[in-house]
Enzyme design. Structure first.
Site, PDB file in Angstrom:
ATOM      1  N   LYS A 100       5.573  -0.057   3.188  1.00 12.82           N
ATOM      2  CA  LYS A 100       5.131  -0.752   4.405  1.00 12.82           C
ATOM      3  C   LYS A 100       5.760  -2.147   4.467  1.00 12.82           C
ATOM      4  CE  LYS A 100       0.949   2.053   4.499  1.00 12.82           C
ATOM      5  NZ  LYS A 100      -0.475   2.214   4.202  1.00 12.82           N
ATOM      6  N   GLN A 107      -5.506  -0.764   1.947  1.00 11.78           N
ATOM      7  CA  GLN A 107      -5.027   0.539   1.474  1.00 11.78           C
ATOM      8  C   GLN A 107      -6.174   1.322   0.838  1.00 11.78           C
ATOM      9  OE1 GLN A 107      -1.924   1.609   2.069  1.00 11.78           O
ATOM     10  NE2 GLN A 107      -2.214   3.556   1.034  1.00 11.78           N
ATOM     11  N   ASP A 156      -4.814   0.057  11.318  1.00  8.37           N
ATOM     12  CA  ASP A 156      -5.089   1.428  10.858  1.00  8.37           C
ATOM     13  C   ASP A 156      -5.977   2.187  11.845  1.00  8.37           C
ATOM     14  OD1 ASP A 156      -3.960   2.368   8.509  1.00  8.37           O
ATOM     15  OD2 ASP A 156      -5.379   1.294   7.219  1.00  8.37           O
TER      16      ASP A 156
HETATM   17  N1  GUN Z   1      -4.315   5.831   2.241  1.00  4.82           N
HETATM   18  C1  GUN Z   1      -3.717   6.988   2.611  1.00  4.82           C
HETATM   19  N2  GUN Z   1      -3.374   6.944   3.907  1.00  4.82           N
HETATM   20  C2  GUN Z   1      -3.754   5.737   4.373  1.00  4.82           C
HETATM   21  C3  GUN Z   1      -3.677   5.100   5.648  1.00  4.82           C
HETATM   22  O1  GUN Z   1      -3.192   5.638   6.632  1.00  4.82           O
HETATM   23  N3  GUN Z   1      -4.197   3.850   5.707  1.00  4.82           N
HETATM   24  C4  GUN Z   1      -4.759   3.239   4.640  1.00  4.82           C
HETATM   25  N4  GUN Z   1      -5.258   2.012   4.800  1.00  4.82           N
HETATM   26  N5  GUN Z   1      -4.848   3.794   3.447  1.00  4.82           N
HETATM   27  C5  GUN Z   1      -4.352   5.043   3.319  1.00  4.82           C
END
Ligand code: GUN
Length: 296
Positions: free
Chosen positions: A53, A97, A120
């Protein structure tokens, strides 16, 4: 029959290109979007995702910050960090995350994030607006899936989409988005209690596989000509690989590609789209901060 490969990397590159004029417009007004990522603990896969990211931000010239907290951090300290990021005018998007360690309540953390920075789209405000068909942000993976489906050129209206998995991150929101007015799929959501799953999936015109089980969808479960979107990335042991593992999707790609009309590979399908749509959401959050029109 051999199916058309849906190239997530190529579609993600198109999304990135579409962000460039928006980034220029923001910069001309003195704003460069900034994504803040909070990660707790040492889970290697989560750290890989967070690094990806950050790199995606850098590729677009956007700012990012990673707040890596130890596994032992208290819930209160996570809340305080989120409060600081909410108040920080330099930060436009905040993402925590997942998963979090068991002593930290994911729901409370999610609800602490300002919905206007919730890139998100996991805050109940955003989840509610998605269900109502009036979204502020769309969650990155489902938004990426919708773009990939658009890219195939199939008309979705009236088709039967079977979603495998009912997670808050993928299954529930993609089901809501596919059934929305204007998209108009007929949607079935299957999960671990669903009976006669192969019978059900064989009725699907579109299969969205988001169960987190390697090679779960086999060729006998897929109707000839169906479109198959594989959301999974699972590590399986592979002693011939340097790392000791390799990545496979939730779909038995080699067999299913002989039956489907179009299919995403994994890796290289949904994954790159998730990152691209997260960048899109961060740009959107920066635009919102300037236009500031959305009162909650
Ligand atoms: N862990 C796995 N997929 C995601 C996601 O799309 N967002 C976040 N914050 N954590 C994750």
């Amino acid at each position: 029959m051999s199916s058309r490969l849906i190239d997530g990397k190529a579609v993600a590159a198109e999304v990135d290109d579409s962000l460039k004029p928006r980034l220029e417009a923001l910069r001309s007004r003195g704003v460069n979007p900034c994504l803040a990522v909070v990660i707790v603990g040492d889970d290697p896969a989560s750290h890989v995702y967070v690094r990806m990211k950050g790199k995606a931000c850098e590729k677009l010239g956007m700012s990012h910050r990673t707040h890596a907290l130890p596994e032992s951090v208290s819930e209160e300290d996570v809340f305080s960090l989120i409060d600081e990021l909410n108040a920080d005018k330099e930060v436009h998007g905040i993402l925590c995350q997942l998963p979090l360690p068991p002593h930290i309540d994911e729901r409370k953390v999610t609800e602490r994030i300002d919905p206007r920075k919730d890139v998100d789209a996991l805050h109940p405000y955003n989840v509610g607006h998605i269900l109502l068909g009036d979204p502020l942000f769309l969650p990155a993976t489902p938004a990426g899936i919708m773009k990939l489906l658009e890219h195939t050129g199939i008309g979705i209206a009236g088709l039967h989409a079977v979603v495998l998995g009912r997670s808050n991150i993928v299954g529930k929101p993609i089901a809501a988005m596919l059934m929305q007015k204007g998209v108009d799929a007929t949607v079935t959501v299957a999960h671990s209690y669903t009976r006669d799953l192969p019978d059900l999936t064989r009725q699907a015109d579109i299969i969205i596989a988001a169960v987190g089980k390697p090679l779960f969808v086999t060729a006998d479960m897929v109707k000839k000509g169906a479109v198959v979107i594989d959301v999974g990335t699972n590590r399986i042991e592979d002693t011939s690989s340097e790392k000791g593992y390799r990545l496979v999707g939730d779909v038995d790609f080699e067999a299913v590609k002989e039956v489907a009309s179009a299919i995403t590979p994994s890796p290289g399908g949904v994954g790159p789209m998730t990152i691209a749509m997260l960048m899109n959401n961060t740009v959107l959050a920066a635009e919102l901060s300037l236009n500031g029109t959305r009162s909650l």
